[in-house]
Design a protein around this motif. Structure first.
Motif, PDB file in Angstrom:
ATOM      1  N   TYR A 268      -0.332 -33.620  40.179  1.00 23.99           N
ATOM      2  CA  TYR A 268      -0.795 -34.511  39.121  1.00 23.99           C
ATOM      3  C   TYR A 268      -0.349 -35.934  39.371  1.00 23.99           C
ATOM      4  N   ASP A 269      -1.017 -36.860  38.689  1.00 23.94           N
ATOM      5  CA  ASP A 269      -0.566 -38.241  38.603  1.00 23.94           C
ATOM      6  C   ASP A 269      -0.615 -38.640  37.127  1.00 23.94           C
ATOM      7  N   ASP A 270      -0.638 -39.927  36.834  1.00 27.11           N
ATOM      8  CA  ASP A 270      -0.601 -40.359  35.438  1.00 27.11           C
ATOM      9  C   ASP A 270      -1.943 -40.242  34.730  1.00 27.11           C
ATOM     10  N   THR A 271      -2.990 -39.901  35.466  1.00 29.45           N
ATOM     11  CA  THR A 271      -4.325 -39.856  34.877  1.00 29.45           C
ATOM     12  C   THR A 271      -4.867 -38.446  34.775  1.00 29.45           C
ATOM     13  N   ARG A 272      -4.691 -37.657  35.830  1.00 24.65           N
ATOM     14  CA  ARG A 272      -5.300 -36.329  35.864  1.00 24.65           C
ATOM     15  C   ARG A 272      -4.354 -35.307  36.473  1.00 24.65           C
ATOM     16  N   ASP A 273      -4.683 -34.037  36.222  1.00 23.49           N
ATOM     17  CA  ASP A 273      -4.142 -32.904  36.966  1.00 23.49           C
ATOM     18  C   ASP A 273      -5.176 -32.488  38.001  1.00 23.49           C
ATOM     19  N   TYR A 274      -4.700 -32.113  39.173  1.00 25.56           N
ATOM     20  CA  TYR A 274      -5.584 -31.692  40.256  1.00 25.56           C
ATOM     21  C   TYR A 274      -5.185 -30.273  40.659  1.00 25.56           C
ATOM     22  N   ASP A 275      -6.184 -29.436  40.898  1.00 26.61           N
ATOM     23  CA  ASP A 275      -5.936 -28.044  41.256  1.00 26.61           C
ATOM     24  C   ASP A 275      -6.763 -27.659  42.471  1.00 26.61           C
ATOM     25  N   ARG A 276      -6.231 -26.707  43.251  1.00 25.87           N
ATOM     26  CA  ARG A 276      -6.982 -26.157  44.371  1.00 25.87           C
ATOM     27  C   ARG A 276      -6.736 -24.648  44.426  1.00 25.87           C
ATOM     28  N   THR A 277      -7.741 -23.926  44.820  1.00 19.12           N
ATOM     29  CA  THR A 277      -7.560 -22.492  45.025  1.00 19.12           C
ATOM     30  C   THR A 277      -6.861 -22.269  46.357  1.00 19.12           C
ATOM     31  N   CYS A 278      -6.116 -21.192  46.430  1.00 20.59           N
ATOM     32  CA  CYS A 278      -5.416 -20.814  47.656  1.00 20.59           C
ATOM     33  C   CYS A 278      -6.245 -19.751  48.365  1.00 20.59           C
ATOM     34  N   GLU A 279      -6.635 -20.036  49.583  1.00 15.23           N
ATOM     35  CA  GLU A 279      -7.506 -19.112  50.319  1.00 15.23           C
ATOM     36  C   GLU A 279      -6.883 -17.712  50.370  1.00 15.23           C
ATOM     37  N   PRO A 280      -7.687 -16.652  50.276  1.00 18.46           N
ATOM     38  CA  PRO A 280      -9.151 -16.668  50.169  1.00 18.46           C
ATOM     39  C   PRO A 280      -9.671 -16.610  48.733  1.00 18.46           C
ATOM     40  N   TYR A 281      -8.833 -16.923  47.743  1.00 14.66           N
ATOM     41  CA  TYR A 281      -9.284 -16.843  46.358  1.00 14.66           C
ATOM     42  C   TYR A 281     -10.342 -17.901  46.072  1.00 14.66           C
ATOM     43  N   ALA A 282     -11.399 -17.504  45.361  1.00 10.52           N
ATOM     44  CA  ALA A 282     -12.539 -18.389  45.111  1.00 10.52           C
ATOM     45  C   ALA A 282     -12.834 -18.535  43.615  1.00 10.52           C
ATOM     46  N   PHE A 283     -11.770 -18.540  42.780  1.00 14.46           N
ATOM     47  CA  PHE A 283     -11.912 -18.719  41.336  1.00 14.46           C
ATOM     48  C   PHE A 283     -12.764 -17.617  40.708  1.00 14.46           C
ATOM     49  N   THR A 284     -12.684 -16.436  41.299  1.00 14.21           N
ATOM     50  CA  THR A 284     -13.385 -15.265  40.779  1.00 14.21           C
ATOM     51  C   THR A 284     -12.485 -14.532  39.788  1.00 14.21           C
TER      52      THR A 284
END
Length: 549
Positions: A268-284
């Motif tokens: 994160y920074d002062d404006t947003r949170d940022y997220d990423r999936t960890c391979e091989p997960y695909a937000f399922t």
């Protein structure tokens, strides 16, 4: 996470707050990383075919609400965002994100798949008084009351989602320091109490049909829970403020704060949170994890109630007698056959670190020790051989975590000498070096692992004196040894089987089960203080079962 416009962090889903604004270099790196990440996330063909391309998204909550709604008016995710995780609360349990409906509608309108997240916190006195009976556990004990409050925290979040028709496939449980509603963390006992609250949340989400995972960071998790090991529960891990470009990716691979697999990482920074999936997960969608009842080795079917297993003597059929959580057992259901080849059987808890409870079985003909891995719903995965030469022991019991490393262990009495050996589990289906933890144990006709019978947060054993029928409690010291023994009963030679059943009464205190010569099964409810409440009948006709565990 919550970000305020004064460049200080007030976390809903982030690490510890800081007040210094990020440097220009850090801002540039963060922006550059997000841009590159989003591009790479859309170019999955550049990655090996065996893995899903990572996805990049954001989490949002009440700080993104307008100031008129009580938020900070921070920006919603950019168009490139590939998913969102929506905060359900306004930073504390029993509060609601004031623009939850608007944020869910934004995700739907923009075609963004969404998860939810809910805050966990230790209850205020008012919250405890209002919700101590608002769950499935008995409210007669402090542990039951705290568990029920956690359950109520989950139900509040579930009701918020239901009100707007939001049913995400996963709801993450945010566990971090709450300055406005702090967790008590000064003692091991308080950390155990915190776990009860979190377990209540997990069960509340499970009972509502939601998969769940944990959000935290290493130091916060250690402080609040004592470093609770939950290897079968998914993790969303934060890297905090970005210190170098691959820091968020690095959270995907090392062991997580709770030993669970990391599915999503965040920065994160002062404006947003940022997220990423960890391979091989695909937000399922994720499966609902197995239950994680503290101190239990015998919750076998995934309903958050302790169970009994028993073998039919004439046929070798294995039956599951599911507990109701209210001092009763459901009728037995067959879950296996051919089990008459074993001369020692124990429910060992989650021995291999995948979440569900397992069974240890010793083969009579060979002395081989087999691990029957539970599938979390009352059945088994393929068995694994985990030892040989175990016919030299005439008692094998599974005390849960006996040495305090949060991994499941075995105790075994050597037939020739009466020596007691501790075989520490390594948390992955194997063993650490054994240690001798006693001698002279051949004077006992039954040795039974009970869990924490005396309420001191360490697992115990009871042993019946062969000559007198006296039952002795051998309290564990929590580090692989013993405290002075305590006499807890007489006349126990009348019992043909004694079983450490965990909590069958639903008050979160360990109980004992025993069968008399007539085949009657009795529940001896524990008090958490080395004594028992008056016994109650669990059933008749149990003489046909030649192993109960």
């Amino acid at each position: 996470m919550d970000v305020n416009p004064q460049n200080s962090i007030s976390c809903d889903a982030c690490g510890p707050g800081v007040t210094a604004p990020p440097s220009l270099v850090r801002r540039v790196l963060t922006t550059l990383l997000l841009t590159v990440s989003l591009v790479l996330g859309m170019l999955g063909t550049t990655l090996p075919a065996a893995h899903a391309a990572p996805l990049f998204g954001h989490d949002v909550s009440w700080p993104q609400c307008s100031t008129a709604q009580g938020g900070f008016g921070l920006p919603l995710p950019p168009p490139q965002s590939q998913f969102v995780i929506v905060g359900l609360t306004r930073g504390l349990p029993f509060t609601e994100n004031p623009c939850l409906a608007d944020q869910v509608a934004w995700a739907r309108t923009n075609g963004k798949p969404a998860h939810g997240y809910a805050m966990a916190a230790y209850p205020t006195p008012t919250q405890l008084a209002a919700n101590q009976a608002a769950g499935p556990w008995s409210s007669t004990t402090p542990a039951g009351r705290l568990s029920n409050v956690g359950y109520a925290e989950a139900r509040f979040a579930v009701q918020s989602m239901a009100r707007i028709g939001f049913r995400p496939p996963v709801v993450w449980i945010d566990v971090e320091p709450r300055p406005a509603q702090p967790w008590p963390v000064a003692t091991v006992a308080q950390q155990r109490d915190n776990r009860y609250v979190i377990e209540g949340l997990m069960r509340g989400l499970r009972d509502a049909g939601f998969a769940y995972g944990l959000y935290s960071f290493a130091s916060g998790w250690q402080e609040i829970t004592g470093g609770w090991r939950l290897s079968g529960v998914p993790v969303w891990a934060t890297a905090g403020r970005l210190d170098y470009p691959n820091e968020a990716l690095d959270r995907c691979f090392p062991p997580s704060f709770s030993a669970g697999r990391v599915y999503i990482s965040q920065w994160y920074d002062d404006t947003r949170d940022y997220d990423r999936t960890c391979e091989p997960y695909a937000f399922t969608p994720l499966p609902i994890p197995a239950s994680s009842l503290t101190g239990s080795t015998a919750e076998f079917n995934g309903d958050w109630r302790n169970d009994l297993l028993a073998r039919v003597g004439s046929t070798g059929v294995l039956r599951l007698y599911a507990g109701t959580g209210a001092s009763r057992l459901n009728p037995g259901v067959q879950i296996g056959n051919g089990w008459n080849i074993f001369n020692a059987l124990e429910t060992v808890g989650d021995f291999n670190g995948d979440g569900p409870s397992d069974v240890i079985a010793r083969e009579a003909a060979t002395g081989a020790l087999w691990l029957y891995r539970g599938n979390g719903t009352g059945g088994f995965l393929p068995r694994l051989r985990v030892g040989s030469g175990w016919n030299g022991f005439n008692s094998i019991v599974a005390p849960g975590d006996f040495n305090g490393d949060q991994r499941m262990d075995l105790l075994a009495r050597e037939a020739a000498t009466g020596a007691m050996w501790l075989y520490p589990g390594n948390g992955a289906g194997g063993w650490l070096p054994r240690a001798r933890v006693g001698s002279g144990w051949n004077g006992f006709s039954a040795i039974v692992a009970t869990g924490d019978l005396n309420g001191d947060r360490a697992n115990d054993v009871v042993a019946r004196d062969r000559a007198t029928g006296v039952l002795w409690l051998y309290p564990g010291n929590g580090t692989g040894g013993w405290l002075p023994r305590v006499r807890v009963g007489a006349g126990w030679n009348a019992m043909t089987a004694i079983v450490g059943a965990g909590d069958l009464s639903g008050d979160r205190i360990a109980d004992l089960v025993a069968r008399d010569a007539s085949g009657q099964l009795w529940l001896y409810p524990g008090t958490g203080g080395s004594t028992f409440r008056p016994r109650t009948a669990l059933g008749t006709g149990w003489n046909g079962l030649n192993a109960i565990f």
